[in-house]
Design a protein around this motif. Structure first.
Motif, PDB file in Angstrom:
ATOM      1  N   VAL A  12     -21.121 -37.863 -12.194  1.00 30.73           N
ATOM      2  CA  VAL A  12     -21.949 -37.464 -11.054  1.00 30.73           C
ATOM      3  C   VAL A  12     -22.380 -36.007 -11.237  1.00 30.73           C
ATOM      4  O   VAL A  12     -21.559 -35.148 -11.564  1.00 30.73           O
ATOM      5  N   ALA A  13     -23.651 -35.725 -10.989  1.00 30.27           N
ATOM      6  CA  ALA A  13     -24.116 -34.333 -11.063  1.00 30.27           C
ATOM      7  C   ALA A  13     -23.469 -33.539  -9.931  1.00 30.27           C
ATOM      8  O   ALA A  13     -23.443 -33.994  -8.787  1.00 30.27           O
ATOM      9  N   ASP A  14     -22.923 -32.391 -10.261  1.00 26.37           N
ATOM     10  CA  ASP A  14     -22.275 -31.567  -9.238  1.00 26.37           C
ATOM     11  C   ASP A  14     -23.295 -30.931  -8.296  1.00 26.37           C
ATOM     12  O   ASP A  14     -22.973 -30.633  -7.157  1.00 26.37           O
ATOM     13  N   TRP A  15     -24.489 -30.709  -8.811  1.00 27.00           N
ATOM     14  CA  TRP A  15     -25.517 -30.040  -8.008  1.00 27.00           C
ATOM     15  C   TRP A  15     -26.821 -30.811  -8.035  1.00 27.00           C
ATOM     16  O   TRP A  15     -27.082 -31.561  -8.963  1.00 27.00           O
ATOM     17  N   ARG A  16     -27.633 -30.596  -7.034  1.00 24.02           N
ATOM     18  CA  ARG A  16     -28.994 -31.156  -7.010  1.00 24.02           C
ATOM     19  C   ARG A  16     -29.950 -30.018  -6.679  1.00 24.02           C
ATOM     20  O   ARG A  16     -29.546 -29.051  -6.008  1.00 24.02           O
ATOM     21  N   PRO A  17     -31.204 -30.141  -7.110  1.00 18.49           N
ATOM     22  CA  PRO A  17     -32.190 -29.143  -6.696  1.00 18.49           C
ATOM     23  C   PRO A  17     -32.264 -29.135  -5.168  1.00 18.49           C
ATOM     24  O   PRO A  17     -32.327 -30.200  -4.547  1.00 18.49           O
ATOM     25  N   ARG A  18     -32.230 -27.960  -4.592  1.00 13.80           N
ATOM     26  CA  ARG A  18     -32.200 -27.875  -3.124  1.00 13.80           C
ATOM     27  C   ARG A  18     -33.459 -28.456  -2.499  1.00 13.80           C
ATOM     28  O   ARG A  18     -33.409 -29.159  -1.507  1.00 13.80           O
ATOM     29  N   ASP A  19     -34.612 -28.162  -3.145  1.00 12.35           N
ATOM     30  CA  ASP A  19     -35.883 -28.623  -2.591  1.00 12.35           C
ATOM     31  C   ASP A  19     -36.539 -29.589  -3.554  1.00 12.35           C
ATOM     32  O   ASP A  19     -36.786 -29.245  -4.706  1.00 12.35           O
ATOM     33  N   PHE A  20     -36.772 -30.801  -3.099  1.00 12.81           N
ATOM     34  CA  PHE A  20     -37.529 -31.752  -3.907  1.00 12.81           C
ATOM     35  C   PHE A  20     -39.017 -31.491  -3.683  1.00 12.81           C
ATOM     36  O   PHE A  20     -39.485 -31.434  -2.548  1.00 12.81           O
ATOM     37  N   LYS A  21     -39.753 -31.279  -4.792  1.00 14.36           N
ATOM     38  CA  LYS A  21     -41.201 -31.064  -4.680  1.00 14.36           C
ATOM     39  C   LYS A  21     -41.894 -32.423  -4.754  1.00 14.36           C
ATOM     40  O   LYS A  21     -41.740 -33.129  -5.744  1.00 14.36           O
ATOM     41  N   GLY A  22     -42.659 -32.741  -3.740  1.00 15.76           N
ATOM     42  CA  GLY A  22     -43.324 -34.039  -3.677  1.00 15.76           C
ATOM     43  C   GLY A  22     -44.415 -34.222  -4.719  1.00 15.76           C
ATOM     44  O   GLY A  22     -44.770 -35.338  -5.066  1.00 15.76           O
ATOM     45  N   GLU A  23     -44.923 -33.118  -5.258  1.00 16.75           N
ATOM     46  CA  GLU A  23     -45.949 -33.202  -6.300  1.00 16.75           C
ATOM     47  C   GLU A  23     -45.458 -32.527  -7.564  1.00 16.75           C
ATOM     48  O   GLU A  23     -44.647 -31.597  -7.490  1.00 16.75           O
ATOM     49  N   LYS A  24     -45.947 -32.980  -8.707  1.00 19.73           N
ATOM     50  CA  LYS A  24     -45.523 -32.416  -9.983  1.00 19.73           C
ATOM     51  C   LYS A  24     -45.781 -30.915 -10.015  1.00 19.73           C
ATOM     52  O   LYS A  24     -46.886 -30.454  -9.722  1.00 19.73           O
ATOM     53  N   MET A  25     -44.756 -30.146 -10.379  1.00 20.56           N
ATOM     54  CA  MET A  25     -44.906 -28.694 -10.460  1.00 20.56           C
ATOM     55  C   MET A  25     -45.799 -28.351 -11.650  1.00 20.56           C
ATOM     56  O   MET A  25     -45.647 -28.915 -12.727  1.00 20.56           O
ATOM     57  N   LYS A  26     -46.699 -27.394 -11.449  1.00 19.67           N
ATOM     58  CA  LYS A  26     -47.664 -27.039 -12.498  1.00 19.67           C
ATOM     59  C   LYS A  26     -47.222 -25.767 -13.221  1.00 19.67           C
ATOM     60  O   LYS A  26     -46.592 -24.898 -12.642  1.00 19.67           O
TER      61      LYS A  26
END
Ligand code: C5P
Length: 223
Positions: free
Chosen positions: A96-110
């Protein structure tokens, strides 16, 4: 394995990595093929258990006679584990990943501008520790521990701090693409209260069968 010694028991297994989404095309994850967890689920089913396999994203076929629940993130795995309870035995093999990105970006980051974006992380739930602390804790709760140093000592500490019965510790030191992760063999130590067994290197199937045999023995002792 004696004839169907786990008949009538519900065995819950987690396996594989979790994927923690950054944006629709990117994720954070641990290295895990899922092979060891799948082998344990298969061995438990062969021993007659009703098996629920909560699986992160892997490229493996569902073992015969196993109920498989597919999940992506640690939070989804946690929810699926709760939904699968109660269980007589739980074996948490997932990386299991200990951490997750705090903010999920709904669109692909450029890739615009010069500075790469910062990745801010939040802590994931510890599924094993929360199952250990739950009211319907399985009679036998087993964790895995991938360690690179002081393998047995760290596993002993983890057994206590997580409140589990057994820890299966494996040494994953060495280059990331080396044998254990993704490979077919494993070398483990079974850490229980006041007793550590050092098992020879063997296939993940053999580790699974040996573990299931010991689980069956332990459940018979209790009966
Ligand atoms: O602390 P560590 O991640 O090394 O512990 C490993 C054990 O805990 C494994 O059995 C793993 O499946 C479980 N675990 C979990 N939830 C987490 C982290 C680890 O169930 N968030």
């Amino acid at each position: 394995i004696e004839h169907r010694p786990l008949y009538g028991k519900h065995v819950l297994v987690t396996a594989g990595p979790t994927h923690e989404p950054i944006d629709p095309v990117r994720y954070l994850a641990n290295r895990s093929s899922g092979k060891q967890g799948y082998a344990i689920a298969a061995a438990a089913a062969a021993a007659g258990a009703q098996v629920t396999l909560v699986s992160g994203p892997v490229h493996l076929a569902t073992p015969l006679g196993v109920d498989r629940v597919d999940v992506g993130s640690a939070q989804e795995m946690s929810d699926a584990v709760r939904a699968a309870m109660p269980a007589d035995v739980a074996i948490m093999v997932a990386a299991v990943a200990d951490w997750r990105p705090r903010d999920f970006k709904g669109e692909k980051m450029k890739k615009r501008g010069s500075a790469p974006p910062a990745l801010i992380l939040s802590e994931n739930p510890d599924i094993l520790a929360s199952v250990a602390a739950s009211a319907d804790r399985p009679d036998l709760l087993i964790g895995f521990a991938a360690e690179t140093n002081d393998v047995v000592e760290n596993a002993r500490k983890k057994r206590k701090s997580k409140g589990v019965d057994w820890i299966v510790a494996n040494d994953v030191s060495g280059p990331p693409d080396d044998s254990v992760m993704g490979g077919d063999d494993n070398k483990v130590h079974l850490v229980r209260e006041g007793k550590v067994e050092h098992w020879d290197a063997m296939t993940k199937q053999d580790v699974a069968m040996k573990l299931v045999t010991q689980i069956a023995e332990r459940l018979t002792e209790d009966a």
